[in-house]
Write an enzyme that holds these catalytic residues in place. Structure first.
Site, PDB file in Angstrom:
ATOM      1  N   HIS A 121      43.408  75.384  40.445  1.00  0.00           N
ATOM      2  CA  HIS A 121      44.467  75.712  39.478  1.00  0.00           C
ATOM      3  C   HIS A 121      44.701  77.228  39.580  1.00  0.00           C
ATOM      4  O   HIS A 121      43.779  77.985  39.877  1.00  0.00           O
ATOM      5  CB  HIS A 121      43.945  75.342  38.089  1.00  0.00           C
ATOM      6  CG  HIS A 121      44.929  75.452  36.975  1.00  0.00           C
ATOM      7  ND1 HIS A 121      45.244  76.641  36.371  1.00  0.00           N
ATOM      8  CD2 HIS A 121      45.658  74.505  36.333  1.00  0.00           C
ATOM      9  CE1 HIS A 121      46.124  76.426  35.402  1.00  0.00           C
ATOM     10  NE2 HIS A 121      46.395  75.134  35.366  1.00  0.00           N
ATOM     11  N   ASP A 199      34.955  75.816  37.141  1.00  0.00           N
ATOM     12  CA  ASP A 199      36.038  75.576  36.192  1.00  0.00           C
ATOM     13  C   ASP A 199      35.996  74.098  35.803  1.00  0.00           C
ATOM     14  O   ASP A 199      36.397  73.230  36.574  1.00  0.00           O
ATOM     15  CB  ASP A 199      37.370  75.937  36.882  1.00  0.00           C
ATOM     16  CG  ASP A 199      38.580  75.467  36.094  1.00  0.00           C
ATOM     17  OD1 ASP A 199      38.420  74.976  34.968  1.00  0.00           O
ATOM     18  OD2 ASP A 199      39.703  75.592  36.633  1.00  0.00           O
ATOM     19  N   GLN A 202      39.033  70.129  33.780  1.00  0.00           N
ATOM     20  CA  GLN A 202      39.404  68.713  33.905  1.00  0.00           C
ATOM     21  C   GLN A 202      38.175  67.803  33.935  1.00  0.00           C
ATOM     22  O   GLN A 202      38.311  66.599  34.152  1.00  0.00           O
ATOM     23  CB  GLN A 202      40.232  68.485  35.176  1.00  0.00           C
ATOM     24  CG  GLN A 202      41.586  69.142  35.161  1.00  0.00           C
ATOM     25  CD  GLN A 202      42.524  68.575  34.091  1.00  0.00           C
ATOM     26  OE1 GLN A 202      42.310  67.487  33.561  1.00  0.00           O
ATOM     27  NE2 GLN A 202      43.558  69.333  33.763  1.00  0.00           N
ATOM     28  N   LYS A 225      41.807  70.104  26.003  1.00  0.00           N
ATOM     29  CA  LYS A 225      41.775  69.002  26.977  1.00  0.00           C
ATOM     30  C   LYS A 225      40.611  68.037  26.708  1.00  0.00           C
ATOM     31  O   LYS A 225      40.441  67.049  27.402  1.00  0.00           O
ATOM     32  CB  LYS A 225      41.647  69.554  28.401  1.00  0.00           C
ATOM     33  CG  LYS A 225      42.889  70.336  28.856  1.00  0.00           C
ATOM     34  CD  LYS A 225      42.799  70.680  30.302  1.00  0.00           C
ATOM     35  CE  LYS A 225      43.677  71.845  30.680  1.00  0.00           C
ATOM     36  NZ  LYS A 225      45.063  71.466  30.962  1.00  0.00           N
ATOM     37  N   CYS A 363      50.558  73.830  38.378  1.00  0.00           N
ATOM     38  CA  CYS A 363      49.855  75.129  38.411  1.00  0.00           C
ATOM     39  C   CYS A 363      48.831  75.165  39.541  1.00  0.00           C
ATOM     40  O   CYS A 363      47.763  75.798  39.400  1.00  0.00           O
ATOM     41  CB  CYS A 363      49.165  75.449  37.089  1.00  0.00           C
ATOM     42  SG  CYS A 363      50.288  75.517  35.708  1.00  0.00           S
TER      43      CYS A 363
HETATM   44  N1  PMP Z   1      41.715  74.779  35.338  1.00  0.00           N
HETATM   45  C1  PMP Z   1      42.176  73.544  35.491  1.00  0.00           C
HETATM   46  C2  PMP Z   1      41.581  72.673  36.573  1.00  0.00           C
HETATM   47  C3  PMP Z   1      43.186  73.063  34.662  1.00  0.00           C
HETATM   48  O1  PMP Z   1      43.655  71.829  34.827  1.00  0.00           O
HETATM   49  C4  PMP Z   1      43.716  73.918  33.659  1.00  0.00           C
HETATM   50  C5  PMP Z   1      44.826  73.455  32.739  1.00  0.00           C
HETATM   51  N2  PMP Z   1      45.826  72.710  33.345  1.00  0.00           N
HETATM   52  C6  PMP Z   1      43.181  75.192  33.536  1.00  0.00           C
HETATM   53  C7  PMP Z   1      42.175  75.594  34.390  1.00  0.00           C
HETATM   54  C8  PMP Z   1      43.678  76.145  32.506  1.00  0.00           C
HETATM   55  O2  PMP Z   1      43.460  75.668  31.222  1.00  0.00           O
HETATM   56  P1  PMP Z   1      44.132  76.388  29.968  1.00  0.00           P
HETATM   57  O3  PMP Z   1      45.613  76.436  30.248  1.00  0.00           O
HETATM   58  O4  PMP Z   1      43.788  75.500  28.828  1.00  0.00           O
HETATM   59  O5  PMP Z   1      43.527  77.736  29.858  1.00  0.00           O
END
Ligand code: PMP
Length: 412
Positions: A121, A199, A202, A225, A363
């Site tokens: 991401h 990270d 997910q 999430k 993203c």
């Molecule tokens: N890492 C991953 C794998 C994600 O899917 C996301 C959110 N789509 C993020 C980081 C960022 O999360 P947040 O926007 O809640 O900070």
């Protein structure tokens, strides 16, 4: 499929009863819906005990401070962190990763290497790009195999004593691929002294995480999430590293003593929590994690695997539909395209039929380009996803194909 299980779970999420359009929600990877216990916890803080934490001695402040620190303990237990002090509250996974990358600035030398995977991401890519710009370090990408797995042979080849950081997702938000974190960690430890950052944005809603067993240095996730509120996130860090790391934001409560000339910082985790934290969200996050823990991982894993299997089976039956990523290690979502139909048109059409999915690059633009496309359609699942949701998706897909692609053989 244990119908009673899903029905009991759904009954705890008021949004499903409240919606009069019976819309189907398949975008939990973007954000999850919230159970009543989380909404109650938020309301409880604001309506009966609201007071700023770690500041005043009065009862309002004391109640919220105690509840916040209890929440820290719950997060620590949820991740099997050694102590509550290993847990830093942030705004979300993005802020957690920025915190690590920013705080490492003074300890990275020009010429050192930062490794991230090709499926990251943007929030686990751009902060490292920026760190490299600040320090002269070099960003290298761990490639994927043709199946969409992380290429561990290539990772091994990239690891040497110049690698300062290895940062990877636990679960891909585009492919759903579950990365073998333990195995990656062992490679990292055996060939470098790099910090190992994961990270978990997910992952945490879909599989149990034990940061000590995974042997990671940092692990992060977002509350929203994992059935918790927005605006709160978590960074787990190893204490010996956190102790040495400088803070990345400065202001109230991250200090121990301040004069006009000099400031002495607070202890971990407070030196990383400058300003008023979103304590109502942290307290409600505790309710979300308690909800998952009391539901039980065995039941959650079983139900989610059945949904994933059903979705894979239903989507595989649709002509010209390609599912991306490695099928054997997927969690929580399916990303796909239908030949001849733009992903955005499909999202809009599915919404017309009451099915909410996300389309685009999610993203993770570099990964989506590697897949040879500009975007995918992503259907993502949660603890409350039931077979009817999946059937609604496949019916809506068939109807969309009939409209957008009249020659489509599966048109109904
Ligand atoms: N890492 C991953 C794998 C994600 O899917 C996301 C959110 N789509 C993020 C980081 C960022 O999360 P947040 O926007 O809640 O900070």
């Amino acid at each position: 499929m244990t119908r009673d299980f899903v029905n009991t779970i759904r009954a705890q999420f008021p949004i499903f009863a409240k919606r009069t359009d019976a819309a189907v929600y398949l975008d939990s990877a973007a954000t999850s819906q919230k159970p009543q216990c989380v909404l109650d916890a938020l309301l409880q803080v604001y309506s009966s005990s609201n007071g700023n934490v770690h500041r005043s001695a009065h009862r309002f402040a004391r109640e919220c401070t105690d509840a916040l620190e209890c929440a820290r303990g719950t997060v620590a237990a949820f991740l099997n962190a050694p102590a509550p002090q290993n847990i830093i509250f942030t705004k979300g996974a993005t802020e957690s990763l920025n915190l690590v990358a920013q705080s490492l600035t003074s300890s990275i030398r020009a010429g050192q290497t930062i490794l991230v995977s090709a499926l990251e991401h943007h929030s686990n890519l751009v902060p490292w790009q920026e760190l490299c710009t600040r320090t002269g370090a070099i960003l290298k990408i761990i490639p994927l195999t043709s199946d969409g797995d992380l290429d561990l042979v290539e990772l091994e080849a990239l690891l040497d004593s110049d690698v300062a950081v290895v940062s990877v997702a636990h679960v891909s938000n585009v492919l759903g691929t579950v990365l073998p974190i333990k195995e990656i960690g062992k490679l990292v430890r055996s060939s470098s002294s790099a910090l190992f950052v994961v990270d978990g944005a997910q992952a945490v809603a879909h599989l149990p995480v034990d940061v000590q067993d995974l042997d990671v240095d940092f692990y992060c996730f977002s509350g929203h999430k994992v059935y918790g509120p927005n605006g709160i996130g978590v960074l787990y860090g190893r204490m010996d590293i956190l102790d040495k790391l400088p803070p990345y934001q400065f202001g109230g409560e991250m200090i121990e003593q301040v004069s006009f000339e000099h400031t002495r910082y607070n202890t971990v985790p407070y030196k990383f929590e400058a300003g008023t934290p979103d304590y109502p969200a942290a307290i409600a996050l505790r309710s979300a994690l308690d909800f998952l823990t009391s539901t039980g991982w065995e039941a959650i894993l079983k139900q989610e695997q059945e949904i994933l299997d059903l979705a894979t089976q239903e989507l595989s039956a649709i002509p010209d539909l390609t599912i991306y990523g490695a099928p054997h290690i997927r969690s929580g979502l399916l990303s796909f395209n239908i030949a001849g139909i733009h992903h955005f048109d499909l999202e809009v059409m599915l919404d017309r039929y009451g099915v909410a999915v996300r389309s685009g690059h999610h993203c993770a633009e570099p990964l989506v380009h590697l897949l040879g496309t500009e975007g995918t359609v992503r259907a993502s699942f949660g603890i409350y996803t039931n077979p009817e949701d999946i059937f609604a998706l496949s019916t809506a897909l068939k109807k969309s194909c009939a409209l957008l692609k009249p020659q489509h053989s599966g048109a109904a």
